[in-house]
Design a protein around this motif. Structure first.
Motif, short mmCIF file in Angstrom:
data_model
loop_
_atom_site.label_atom_id
_atom_site.label_comp_id
_atom_site.label_asym_id
_atom_site.label_seq_id
_atom_site.Cartn_x
_atom_site.Cartn_y
_atom_site.Cartn_z
N ASP A 199 0.83 -1.20 0.00
CA ASP A 199 0.00 0.00 0.00
C ASP A 199 0.86 1.25 0.00
OD1 ASP A 199 0.69 0.27 2.84
OD2 ASP A 199 -1.03 1.61 2.90
N ILE A 200 0.34 2.30 -0.62
CA ILE A 200 1.05 3.58 -0.64
C ILE A 200 0.53 4.39 0.53
CG2 ILE A 200 1.47 5.70 -1.96
CD1 ILE A 200 1.01 4.11 -4.51
N SER A 201 1.42 4.70 1.48
CA SER A 201 0.97 5.49 2.63
C SER A 201 2.02 6.53 2.97
CB SER A 201 0.64 4.57 3.81
OG SER A 201 1.72 3.75 4.12
N ASP A 202 2.50 6.56 4.21
CA ASP A 202 3.47 7.59 4.63
C ASP A 202 4.66 7.63 3.67
OD1 ASP A 202 3.02 7.69 8.11
OD2 ASP A 202 1.96 6.32 6.76
N GLY A 203 4.90 8.79 3.09
CA GLY A 203 6.03 8.92 2.18
C GLY A 203 5.67 8.63 0.73
N GLY A 204 4.40 8.29 0.46
CA GLY A 204 3.91 8.18 -0.90
C GLY A 204 4.54 7.08 -1.74
N LEU A 205 4.40 7.26 -3.07
CA LEU A 205 4.84 6.26 -4.04
C LEU A 205 6.33 5.95 -3.94
CD1 LEU A 205 4.13 4.59 -6.63
CD2 LEU A 205 4.76 6.63 -7.95
N ALA A 206 7.14 6.99 -3.74
CA ALA A 206 8.59 6.79 -3.74
C ALA A 206 9.00 5.82 -2.64
CB ALA A 206 9.30 8.14 -3.55
N VAL A 207 8.46 6.02 -1.44
CA VAL A 207 8.81 5.16 -0.33
C VAL A 207 8.28 3.76 -0.56
CG1 VAL A 207 8.28 4.75 2.12
CG2 VAL A 207 9.08 7.01 1.38
N CYS A 208 7.06 3.68 -1.10
CA CYS A 208 6.45 2.37 -1.36
C CYS A 208 7.31 1.55 -2.32
CB CYS A 208 5.06 2.59 -1.95
SG CYS A 208 4.22 1.10 -2.45
N LEU A 209 7.75 2.18 -3.42
CA LEU A 209 8.56 1.46 -4.42
C LEU A 209 9.91 1.03 -3.82
CD1 LEU A 209 7.92 3.74 -7.53
CD2 LEU A 209 6.97 1.44 -7.14
N ALA A 210 10.53 1.94 -3.06
CA ALA A 210 11.83 1.61 -2.48
C ALA A 210 11.70 0.42 -1.53
CB ALA A 210 12.40 2.83 -1.74
N GLU A 211 10.66 0.44 -0.72
CA GLU A 211 10.47 -0.66 0.25
C GLU A 211 10.26 -2.00 -0.47
OE1 GLU A 211 8.52 1.74 4.10
OE2 GLU A 211 7.20 0.72 2.68
N MET A 212 9.44 -1.97 -1.51
CA MET A 212 9.18 -3.22 -2.24
C MET A 212 10.47 -3.75 -2.86
SD MET A 212 5.60 -2.42 -4.22
CE MET A 212 5.23 -4.11 -4.74
N ALA A 213 11.27 -2.83 -3.41
CA ALA A 213 12.49 -3.24 -4.11
C ALA A 213 13.51 -3.81 -3.14
CB ALA A 213 13.06 -2.05 -4.88
N PHE A 214 13.82 -3.06 -2.07
CA PHE A 214 14.89 -3.59 -1.22
C PHE A 214 14.43 -4.78 -0.38
CE2 PHE A 214 14.12 0.49 1.37
CZ PHE A 214 13.49 -0.12 2.44
N ALA A 215 13.12 -4.92 -0.16
CA ALA A 215 12.64 -6.10 0.56
C ALA A 215 12.80 -7.35 -0.30
CB ALA A 215 11.18 -5.93 0.97
N GLY A 216 12.65 -7.18 -1.62
CA GLY A 216 12.75 -8.33 -2.52
C GLY A 216 14.14 -8.54 -3.08
N GLY A 217 15.00 -7.52 -2.94
CA GLY A 217 16.38 -7.66 -3.42
C GLY A 217 16.54 -7.48 -4.91
N PHE A 218 15.53 -6.94 -5.61
CA PHE A 218 15.64 -6.63 -7.04
C PHE A 218 15.31 -5.17 -7.28
CE2 PHE A 218 14.45 -11.22 -7.19
CZ PHE A 218 15.65 -11.70 -7.68
#
Lengths: 982, 271
Positions: A874-893
């Motif tokens: 979900d996109i919440s605190d910190g908007g799209l940028a934070v959401c994308l960064a979290e998804m990427a570094f959590a998955g390692g790609f």
């Protein structure tokens, strides 16, 4: 003579506890260089002598790792000795276990008091050592400090904090024939938290002829007893009666006036009734707003029970004890619902000021870092030791929580739909059933907790309001009562929380029509409690039961076998009276309907003036990648792994989606999924939503966004949007206008608006509220400083996922997959983390379009159930940028993202697309071969904005195709992890 | 017809993993009773009626005097109402009959604090489990290397195991270097905390607590008594794994089941 025993780690072993304490001290006193080392000792002070050395060794010492010394010093190679023990009457769990062990070995039952000694190595001045003890090691509210230099140590006397009571257990009468001023004084001096008007209602009741005649017949005068006055004050407290939520409110908004008769009936209960009617056969509610917790259907055979509470004021005074009591206290709510449920998970949400706060602290306020660490540890011990997984939660930071931290603790349970052939969610009591109290003993703990929490914190707040919970006593109690439930040897159960027996028996008595409590019957921790104190004590780990007379022997026998104390303390009647005796004499006799319904409704005014902030252009960062790293490190966004790891989130064996997920198990999960029945693949989903920053603009949209956040978290992991229910938990600043609270009418208007939104949006989302709680006086007044929390609403959502194998996590899974944003992005940065990072509030707060959102959530659920979604976040605190960064570094790609492809309102800046917090948006990952099916399902609602890449970089192109962010995932993740790496 | 394997899962006084422990036993094909300690002390249930004794995780007596410290006292001093014997007497007889014991986390702490492990001599405490070097309770998944030379019947045929640890007092220590040598020479160290290449490690967080010799679990010389800090009963279902959503195909069951399957297989062979 007393005996003093010191136990310490053998010198060659690493003292992990000592090192940790040293780190904490150095954090609070960074200039402290001479502190070389700290060693910890466990001290047992035993109120007896003549104990054999081998008994003490067997009980207290682990010979593989520890040394023990009886009556003399264990070590001498230190400079300062700090000993910290509990003050008299404070729950000492270690002391109690020590007493039990010693009794098993020696057969002697002797009080043992535990304390902890810290040996400081390094030459430090005495005043500094004392500051260390006061500021880092002890809480003087509940603990006693002794400091000795090494040469004075041999003379240390055992510390025996016996409770000594000077006053006799007496009943007083209290005259209410007083002036208004004197009545107010009476209310304040006795911590009654009753208004002059309310006291006058009581006085009028006592003047009634029939009342007087009846009082005479039971041996009471026309003057009220302290037992009666205290019982009324407790039952009528804001904490128990929710006076503000039930008040008649005149709400003014720009000249338009609305008369509201009870926020609770109108907006909470009223909406739920309407939603249930609309849902018809799809309604999952079983019991709402009637019991200690809400009950919904889970499957054909089981119901779910859920409750969230707050324990704010006690956590401000004693963070550890307050939070521990908060969690074990809320455990008793679902446990005491219906016939009782088995507890399956905890969820916690905390609101603190920054742990890096550096300004001067107002009087009596603990440093936010101490509060943070104390609360964290209290919930750790409460949850872990009870064997209930802490599956989900969050921490919100705002400087205005300095005066009062918020500690939300929630617990769910599961119970068979029928117990002994009867619906398990109903309580029945027959006249003649005995009142039984099971569990802990009664002490002065927590007296006036209910009335105390109904006031703001001030410098003279009473210390007896603090209790320390004991999860093990409670575990023994719940083990016993679940067995008793299944044997059918009690008829009804409820918990003793705020208000103690007064509240638990008082509420149960409405089911039979009356009660008689014999106040000399409950077992006490120590002598000298007055009858009113016995009635009101909030001593922990106690349940009250209705046991049919013929089952009493079986109930007591099982209780005693399982090492749980149970006592018959009275009888349920149909007399119509709340009746208490002490030593055979009546000390309280109030009409039950007066006790429960005699309280006049409050009449309040609310006035809404929209807050207008100037609409400034959104500042654009010079370095987008740097800004993103800064955003990821902000307290409200950064990793909370340090806290989460210390909570057992998988005990009971049914964990499916954990709070930390992804390649390295450190990505921030949106919601939790568990399997409460280990033989089944049906799951329970739980999620939370909380956005107090938006209250600075409009509490209406704050409430809508809190609900939406909880719901979108819920659907992201695969929760079924047609099988959900929610809980509201309001923490407000005082909304009653007075001289010391000149903007009360505005705060009440904020409350009205939050309720209006909750009503409108729960209806629109068809998500019934099933239980809730409110805490209305979250203000601090000290000297001339007043700190009010931002109006805060926590929405917790519970529901089901039909097959846990369809659950989805937020980490990206495979290079080549496509990235979509669901929902349109608007210029909604009001109250956003981005503007907060620049010290701005903004103007346009996110508004929820429920109709579109619900459709999107249902479509997403269909896609998830069909296996089309690889990741969702979900996109919440910190908007799209934070959401994308979290998804990427959590998955390692990595990801290649093109902002030009996003569906957004015209004219948005790249910065606004990156950081707007428009509600109801979700990012999903889809396999290329599923793209057409997903696009067909969502229609124009899904925009493909890029893809997953094998390179470990997050690359974002602006709307004009230039690369504005190209950052290594390791750097992004480090920034996210560094802030709270305690 | 083969005999039904009967497993006993003891609970009460702060134990809290009894449900998933019993579930794992049943899933492996055994019958399982969850019995409260007080029901054994009252004489209602007897350890002697079972083949497989499970000491589950939890916080017996709140870890108040150190983990399992009070339980050790209870085992040795509390008397069973009907027989006057202690629980320790019962367990000793149970071991004498060739039956098997599994202690997980708090259950492992009970086994070492009461001297049932390493059990030479039985009842003497020679090793202990103390505060993690981090001084924190931690819930994290670890990779474990199985000692193929170990007599442990629970780890037969396994090379590695991935399951969670959830403890604050899991650092394995011995009373002397000799004891550690004795344990490793007899291959009683059935499980070690391992790194990504499956080598035993002292590095945090792969070794989450600083255990001596990276030891995560030990058995007695017979291999029939096994204690470990990590939780095999926490990984009975494929969705228990923290990264299961990343797998293309899921295993049929969780890796932790291997421990229980081995236990049942062993008992089936001897009964």
């Amino acid at each position: 003579m007393a005996t003093r025993v010191e136990v310490g780690l053998k010198p060659h072993l690493f003292d992990a506890r000592g090192e940790r304490v040293k780190r904490q001290i150095l954090h609070a006193f960074p200039q402290l260089s001479p502190l070389e080392k700290i060693s910890c000792l466990d001290i047992y002070s035993i109120d007896s002598d003549g104990l054999k050395g081998e008994w003490l060794e067997e009980a207290f010492c682990d010979p593989v790792i520890q040394d023990i010394s009886v009556g003399s010093l264990l070590r001498s190679d230190f400079c300062w000795y700090i000993e910290i023990g509990y003050k008299p009457g404070v729950t000492d769990n270690v002391g109690n276990s020590a007493r039990y062990a010693l009794k098993l070995i020696s057969g002697k039952d002797i009080p043992v008091f535990s304390s902890r000694a810290y040996l400081l190595h390094g030459s430090l001045p005495r005043d500094l050592v004392e500051s260390i003890a006061e500021d880092c090691l002890a809480n003087e509210l509940i603990q006693h400090i002794r400091v000795f230099p090494v040469d004075e140590c041999p003379a240390i006397e055992p510390y025996i904090p016996r409770v000594t009571m000077l006053h006799k257990a007496e009943v007083e009468t209290v005259s209410l024939a007083l002036s208004d001023e004197a009545l107010l004084k009476l209310s304040q001096e006795r911590t009654l938290a009753l208004t002059v008007e309310e006291l006058k209602v009581i006085a009028r009741y006592l003047e009634d002829r029939e009342v007087r005649a009846h009082r005479r017949s039971v041996g009471l005068t026309e003057t009220i007893t302290d037992v009666e006055l205290e019982a009324l004050a407790q039952t009528w407290s804001e904490h128990c009666k929710h006076k503000i939520f039930n008040a008649d409110i005149r709400y003014e908004e720009q000249g338009h006036i609305t008369e509201i008769s009870s926020l609770f009936s109108t907006y909470i209960k009223g909406s739920t009734s309407e939603i249930r009617r609309l849902l018809g056969p799809e309604d999952i509610c079983v019991s709402v707003f009637t019991d200690n917790a809400g009950v919904i259907r889970f499957n054909e055979d089981y119901n779910l029970v859920f409750k969230v509470e707050t324990h704010n004021s006690p956590s401000a005074l004693d963070p550890y004890g307050g939070a521990l009591t908060g969690i074990v206290g809320v455990n008793r709510d679902p446990f005491g619902t219906g016939m009782g449920s088995k507890l399956i998970f905890n969820t916690d949400v905390f609101c603190f000021a920054s742990p890096f706060y550096t300004s001067e602290l107002p009087p009596k306020i603990l440093h936010p870092r101490r509060i943070f660490e104390g609360v964290r540890e209290g919930v750790e011990h409460g949850g872990n030791k009870s064997g209930i997984p802490t599956v989900n939660g969050c921490i919100v930071f705002d400087e205005r929580y300095l005066g009062k931290p918020l500690v939300y603790c929630g617990t769910a349970g599961i119970m068979p739909r029928e117990v002994g052939g009867e619906p398990s969610h109903l309580k029945k009591i027959k006249p003649g059933d005995r009142i039984v109290m099971s569990g802990g003993r009664i002490g002065k703990d927590g007296i006036h907790g209910a009335t105390f929490s109904s006031e703001e914190l001030h410098e003279a707040s009473p210390t007896s309001a603090v209790q320390i919970g004991d999860p093990i006593t409670q575990k023994k109690l719940t083990d016993f009562l679940l067995k008793a439930r299944d044997l059918g040897i009690y008829r009804a159960i409820t918990d003793n929380g705020a208000g103690g027996l007064s509240s638990s028996v008082g509420e149960m008595a409405t089911l039979s029509g009356g009660c008689t409590i014999e106040l000399d019957k409950p077992p006490l921790k120590y002598v000298g409690l007055s009858p009113w104190e016995i009635l009101l004590s909030e001593a922990q780990e106690r349940m009250t039961l209705a046991v049919p007379e013929e089952q009493v022997p079986a109930f007591l026998a099982l209780s005693s076998q399982m090492d749980v104390e149970s006592t018959v303390i009275g009888t349920f009647t149909d007399s119509g009276f709340f009746h208490c005796t002490y030593a055979g004499r009546t000390v309280c006799c109030l009409h039950l309907d007066f006790l429960h319904d005699g309280l006049p409704k409050m009449q309040l005014t609310a006035r809404w003036n929209p807050v207008i902030h100037e609409d400034l252009p959104t500042p654009v960062p010079a370095d987008h990648a740097g800004k993103l790293c800064e955003m990821l490190g902000r307290l409200n966004i950064c990793s909370k792994e340090f806290v989460i790891r210390q909570y057992d989130h998988e005990v009971q064996g049914g964990s499916v989606v954990k709070p930390l997920v992804g390649l390295s198990c450190d990505g921030p999960s949106d919601a939790a999924v568990i399997r409460p029945l280990l033989d089944s693949t049906e799951g329970v989903v739980v999620a939370n939503g909380i956005v107090p920053r938006y209250s600075d603009l409009d509490t209406y949209h704050m409430a809508a966004c809190a609900l939406d956040e909880a719901l979108r978290n819920y659907v992201c992991v695969g929760g079924n949007p047609d099988r959900w229910a929610s809980l509201d938990n309001f923490c407000w600043c005082d909304p009653v206008q007075s001289e010391k609270n000149p903007d009360g009418e505005f705060k009440l208007a904020q409350l009205v608006r939050a309720n209006q939104a909750l009503s409108a949006y729960t209806r629109a989302f068809r998500c019934p509220l099933i239980s809730g709680k409110d805490s209305m006086k979250n203000d601090y007044i000290g000297g001339d400083i007043k700190i009010s929390i931002p109006p805060t609403l926590l929405v917790s959502v519970i529901g089901r996922i039909d097959d846990v194998f369809t659950a989805v996590t937020m980490d990206v899974k495979l290079p080549g997959d496509l990235v979509y944003v669901l929902g349109r992005t608007k210029r909604e940065l009001g109250g956003s983390e981005y503007l907060a990072s620049l010290g701005m509030t903004g103007t346009v707060v996110p508004e929820v379009d429920a109709k579109t959102a619900l459709e999107r959530y249902r479509t997403l659920h269909r896609a998830i159930s069909g296996g089309l979604i690889r990741a969702a976040h979900d996109i919440s605190d910190g908007g799209l940028a934070v959401c994308l960064a979290e998804m990427a570094f959590a998955g390692g790609f990595g990801m290649e993202i093109d902002l030009g492809k996003i569906s957004a309102d015209p004219g948005l800046l790249d910065t606004e697309i990156l950081y707007s917090e428009t509600a109801s948006r979700i990012v999903i990952e889809v396999k290329p071969e599923d793209a057409s099916r997903v696009e067909a399902l969502f229609g124009g609602d899904a925009a493909c904005i890029g893809s997953i890449t094998p390179q470990g970089r997050l690359t974002i192109r602006s709307q004009d195709s230039s690369v504005i962010i190209d950052e290594d995932l390791t750097a992004l993740k480090s920034a996210w992890k560094a802030t709270l790496d305690f | 017809m083969t005999q039904q394997i009967r497993s006993l899962v003891i609970t009460g006084y702060g134990t809290n993993c009894e449900m998933e422990m019993a579930h794992a036993c049943r899933k492996a094909g055994a019958a399982a009773d969850i019995v409260h300690l007080s029901e054994i002390l009252s004489g209602k249930y007897a350890v002697a009626d079972y083949h497989f004794l499970n000491l589950a995780g939890g916080f017996l007596d709140g870890d108040d005097l150190g983990s399992a410290q009070v339980e050790n006292v209870r085992l040795k001093y509390a008397r069973i109402k009907t027989t006057g014997r202690t629980l320790f007497d019962e367990i000793q007889a149970f071991i004498g009959r060739g039956m098997i014991i599994l202690g997980v986390c708090n259950g492992f702490q009970v086994l070492v604090k009461s001297g049932i492990l390493p059990g030479n001599p039985l009842g003497k405490r020679r090793v202990s489990l103390t505060f993690n070097d981090s001084a924190k309770f931690e819930d994290r998944w670890v990779r474990l290397k199985v000692n193929r030379e170990s007599p442990c019947i629970f780890t037969r045929g396994l090379e590695s195991l991935t399951v969670p640890v959830r403890h604050g007092e899991g650092k394995f220590v011995c009373d002397s270097e000799e004891t550690l040598r004795e344990i490793t020479q007899a291959n009683l160290n059935a499980l070690s905390y391992a790194d990504a290449s499956l080598s035993p490690t002292m590095e945090y967080p792969c070794n989450p607590n600083g255990s001596a010799g990276a030891i995560a679990g030990i058995c007695d010389r017979s291999g029939r008594i096994f204690g470990l800090m990590p939780h095999p009963e926490a990984f009975t279902h494929p969705t228990n794994h923290p990264s299961w959503t990343r797998l293309e195909t899921l295993p049929e069951k969780g890796e932790g089941m291997a421990i229980f399957d081995n236990a049942v297989q062993f008992l089936t062979g001897i009964l």
